[in-house]
Design a protein around this motif. Structure first.
Motif, PDB file in Angstrom:
ATOM      1  N   ARG A   7       2.935  21.746 -42.835  1.00 25.33           N
ATOM      2  CA  ARG A   7       3.163  20.783 -41.766  1.00 25.33           C
ATOM      3  C   ARG A   7       3.843  21.469 -40.581  1.00 25.33           C
ATOM      4  O   ARG A   7       4.566  22.455 -40.772  1.00 25.33           O
ATOM      5  N   SER A   8       3.612  20.954 -39.398  1.00 21.68           N
ATOM      6  CA  SER A   8       4.254  21.525 -38.210  1.00 21.68           C
ATOM      7  C   SER A   8       5.699  21.026 -38.135  1.00 21.68           C
ATOM      8  O   SER A   8       5.945  19.826 -38.053  1.00 21.68           O
ATOM      9  N   GLN A  16      -1.977   7.686 -35.343  1.00 22.39           N
ATOM     10  CA  GLN A  16      -3.357   7.681 -35.816  1.00 22.39           C
ATOM     11  C   GLN A  16      -3.863   9.121 -35.849  1.00 22.39           C
ATOM     12  O   GLN A  16      -3.801   9.825 -34.843  1.00 22.39           O
ATOM     13  N   ILE A  17      -4.372   9.551 -36.988  1.00 19.91           N
ATOM     14  CA  ILE A  17      -4.932  10.888 -37.119  1.00 19.91           C
ATOM     15  C   ILE A  17      -6.443  10.748 -37.286  1.00 19.91           C
ATOM     16  O   ILE A  17      -6.908  10.168 -38.270  1.00 19.91           O
ATOM     17  N   PRO A  18      -7.228  11.228 -36.327  1.00 21.72           N
ATOM     18  CA  PRO A  18      -8.689  11.055 -36.374  1.00 21.72           C
ATOM     19  C   PRO A  18      -9.287  11.529 -37.700  1.00 21.72           C
ATOM     20  O   PRO A  18      -9.062  12.664 -38.130  1.00 21.72           O
ATOM     21  N   GLY A  19     -10.029  10.645 -38.353  1.00 21.70           N
ATOM     22  CA  GLY A  19     -10.697  10.986 -39.604  1.00 21.70           C
ATOM     23  C   GLY A  19      -9.849  10.789 -40.843  1.00 21.70           C
ATOM     24  O   GLY A  19     -10.336  10.977 -41.968  1.00 21.70           O
ATOM     25  N   TYR A  20      -8.578  10.404 -40.656  1.00 17.28           N
ATOM     26  CA  TYR A  20      -7.655  10.229 -41.782  1.00 17.28           C
ATOM     27  C   TYR A  20      -6.904   8.910 -41.627  1.00 17.28           C
ATOM     28  O   TYR A  20      -6.999   8.238 -40.598  1.00 17.28           O
ATOM     29  N   SER A  21      -6.131   8.567 -42.662  1.00 20.34           N
ATOM     30  CA  SER A  21      -5.259   7.399 -42.553  1.00 20.34           C
ATOM     31  C   SER A  21      -4.130   7.706 -41.579  1.00 20.34           C
ATOM     32  O   SER A  21      -3.815   8.876 -41.306  1.00 20.34           O
ATOM     33  N   ASP A  22      -3.505   6.676 -41.047  1.00 17.55           N
ATOM     34  CA  ASP A  22      -2.334   6.866 -40.185  1.00 17.55           C
ATOM     35  C   ASP A  22      -1.247   7.559 -40.993  1.00 17.55           C
ATOM     36  O   ASP A  22      -1.043   7.275 -42.179  1.00 17.55           O
ATOM     37  N   ASN A  23      -0.515   8.457 -40.338  1.00 13.33           N
ATOM     38  CA  ASN A  23       0.431   9.296 -41.063  1.00 13.33           C
ATOM     39  C   ASN A  23       1.469   9.843 -40.081  1.00 13.33           C
ATOM     40  O   ASN A  23       1.417   9.555 -38.890  1.00 13.33           O
ATOM     41  N   ARG A  24       2.373  10.656 -40.583  1.00 11.08           N
ATOM     42  CA  ARG A  24       3.305  11.349 -39.699  1.00 11.08           C
ATOM     43  C   ARG A  24       2.544  12.347 -38.822  1.00 11.08           C
ATOM     44  O   ARG A  24       1.544  12.932 -39.242  1.00 11.08           O
ATOM     45  N   LEU A  25       3.060  12.565 -37.612  1.00  8.38           N
ATOM     46  CA  LEU A  25       2.416  13.482 -36.680  1.00  8.38           C
ATOM     47  C   LEU A  25       2.295  14.886 -37.267  1.00  8.38           C
ATOM     48  O   LEU A  25       1.285  15.567 -37.068  1.00  8.38           O
ATOM     49  N   MET A  83       7.059   6.155 -46.393  1.00  9.38           N
ATOM     50  CA  MET A  83       7.647   7.152 -45.507  1.00  9.38           C
ATOM     51  C   MET A  83       8.573   6.494 -44.482  1.00  9.38           C
ATOM     52  O   MET A  83       8.247   5.444 -43.928  1.00  9.38           O
ATOM     53  N   SER A  84       9.714   7.117 -44.230  1.00 10.74           N
ATOM     54  CA  SER A  84      10.589   6.672 -43.150  1.00 10.74           C
ATOM     55  C   SER A  84      10.061   7.285 -41.859  1.00 10.74           C
ATOM     56  O   SER A  84      10.037   8.511 -41.721  1.00 10.74           O
ATOM     57  N   VAL A  85       9.627   6.455 -40.933  1.00 11.04           N
ATOM     58  CA  VAL A  85       8.928   6.946 -39.750  1.00 11.04           C
ATOM     59  C   VAL A  85       9.422   6.254 -38.482  1.00 11.04           C
ATOM     60  O   VAL A  85      10.195   5.287 -38.530  1.00 11.04           O
ATOM     61  N   LEU A  86       8.933   6.775 -37.352  1.00  9.72           N
ATOM     62  CA  LEU A  86       9.177   6.179 -36.053  1.00  9.72           C
ATOM     63  C   LEU A  86       7.841   5.636 -35.547  1.00  9.72           C
ATOM     64  O   LEU A  86       6.914   6.408 -35.305  1.00  9.72           O
ATOM     65  N   LEU A 100       8.453  14.300 -31.780  1.00 11.07           N
ATOM     66  CA  LEU A 100       9.133  14.303 -33.067  1.00 11.07           C
ATOM     67  C   LEU A 100       8.133  14.252 -34.217  1.00 11.07           C
ATOM     68  O   LEU A 100       7.137  13.520 -34.155  1.00 11.07           O
ATOM     69  N   ARG A 101       8.434  15.000 -35.250  1.00  7.98           N
ATOM     70  CA  ARG A 101       7.496  15.150 -36.361  1.00  7.98           C
ATOM     71  C   ARG A 101       7.331  13.871 -37.175  1.00  7.98           C
ATOM     72  O   ARG A 101       6.329  13.691 -37.866  1.00  7.98           O
ATOM     73  N   ASP A 102       8.326  12.946 -37.125  1.00 10.44           N
ATOM     74  CA  ASP A 102       8.257  11.720 -37.914  1.00 10.44           C
ATOM     75  C   ASP A 102       7.577  10.567 -37.182  1.00 10.44           C
ATOM     76  O   ASP A 102       7.580   9.438 -37.670  1.00 10.44           O
ATOM     77  N   LEU A 103       6.977  10.851 -36.032  1.00 13.95           N
ATOM     78  CA  LEU A 103       6.210   9.813 -35.345  1.00 13.95           C
ATOM     79  C   LEU A 103       5.047   9.365 -36.230  1.00 13.95           C
ATOM     80  O   LEU A 103       4.317  10.186 -36.784  1.00 13.95           O
ATOM     81  N   TYR A 104       4.879   8.077 -36.368  1.00 10.68           N
ATOM     82  CA  TYR A 104       3.767   7.520 -37.149  1.00 10.68           C
ATOM     83  C   TYR A 104       2.600   7.307 -36.198  1.00 10.68           C
ATOM     84  O   TYR A 104       2.702   6.552 -35.221  1.00 10.68           O
TER      85      TYR A 104
END
Length: 327
Positions: free
Chosen positions: A103-104, A131-140, A306-309, A125-129
């Motif tokens: 992960r970055s 949309q990831i193209p082609g995948y489920s929404d997740n942390r950045l 996940m604890s996210v923003l 910030l890495r914990d931003l929730y």
């Protein structure tokens, strides 16, 4: 006869000048290529299959703001139209020797305006929730783990409208070497930061080597990830300050030393083009730093364990357009 003789002589002079020019061009191209071939190139990415996507669940973390991912509504907001800017993404990767793509750990957008000599350093910030193209929404930071530079650039554009022109990655080992190559950096430490940095560091301005600068840049638990990203930007700003008044030969030596420590998806032609356009502005460069999200532009939540923003995307895009990026 004299006219023909003069014509032949002029032709020989023109030919000689052309040959000299050609040799100089080839020599310069060869030298530049030798330099730039020292940099590591991003390999063709084998993306993680969407069936194998994963979530970095925070075990034991409770939240009064648990949200069903299906209840989140994504609003795109305004178009940034940032093509006039040069946007280079600095990616710090939490990878140890022998490990594959992780992960970055940090993502800092360096946005340049050559007409105004302005540079904006914007941490995402890495914990931003997101949309990831082609995948489920997740942390950045999952975007890089799933699909490297290409997917991370797509994700930033999809969510925040930012067009990334090129990426530069450094891992922890490379980060330390870069700092040591510039001779260390001067950082103003708080008492709490100095205690963690160690090595005799005290409150106030301290000269940090690569090892201690990395420790400083990774501090998180005395405040938050917001404070950690600010420390990362402080280090980058300190490097810029050290390089402002270096001679051309000193800059070339620095570049020669650090290229093997970094990885990029930019071609030699792109790097030369950007260097010629922006390097002359270094001495007069005006640097401003920001972070996304800013106060009031996110909601703390627990999603998919996940604890996210959760970002307020329309207002973040407005901030980028009207306040952060150097339009």
């Amino acid at each position: 006869m004299k006219k023909k003789s003069k014509g032949k002589k002029a032709l020989k002079i023109i030919l000689a000048v052309f040959i000299i020019y050609l040799l100089l061009t080839v020599s310069i191209f060869t030298i530049v290529t030798v330099y730039l071939n020292k940099i590591n190139r991003a390999e063709d990415v084998v993306p993680v299959s969407p069936e194998d996507e994963f979530f970095d669940v925070d075990d034991g973390v409770t939240s009064d703001y648990e949200i069903d991912p299906d209840d989140i509504v994504w609003n795109p907001g305004m178009d940034l139209q940032d093509e006039a800017l040069l946007n280079i993404l600095l990616v710090g990767q939490d990878r140890r020797e022998g490990e594959g793509r992780q992960r970055s750990d940090s993502m800092i957008l360096c946005s340049f305006n050559s007409e105004t000599n302005e540079l904006a350093l914007v941490s995402f910030l890495r914990d931003l929730y997101v949309q990831i193209p082609g995948y489920s929404d997740n942390r950045l930071n999952a975007a890089y783990a799933f699909g490297g530079f290409p997917l991370l650039k797509e994700t930033l554009y999809k969510n925040f409208g930012v067009t990334v022109d090129g990426c530069v990655e450094v891992d922890f080992g490379g980060f330390k070497k870069v700092i040591d190559t510039v001779g260390g950096v001067d950082i103003n430490l708080t008492q709490a930061e100095a205690k963690i940095v160690g090595g005799g560091a005290t409150e106030g301005v301290n000269h940090l080597n690569g090892e201690r600068a990395l420790t400083y840049a990774r501090i998180r638990y005395i405040d938050s990830d917001f404070g950690r990203t600010e420390r990362q930007r402080n280090v980058i700003n300190a490097i810029i300050e050290k390089m402002r008044n270096r001679s051309v030969s000193e800059l070339m030596n620095f570049v020669d030393s650090v290229l093997p420590m970094i990885t990029t998806d930019m071609s030699n032609a792109q790097i030369v083009k950007y260097a010629l356009q922006y390097a002359p502005a270094l001495k007069e460069l005006n640097v401003n730093t920001y972070h996304v999200p800013s106060e009031g532009r996110y909601q703390y939540a627990k999603v998919r364990g996940m604890s996210v923003l959760i970002p307020d995307i329309p207002n973040i895009r407005r901030d980028l357009k009207e306040k952060y990026l150097p339009f």
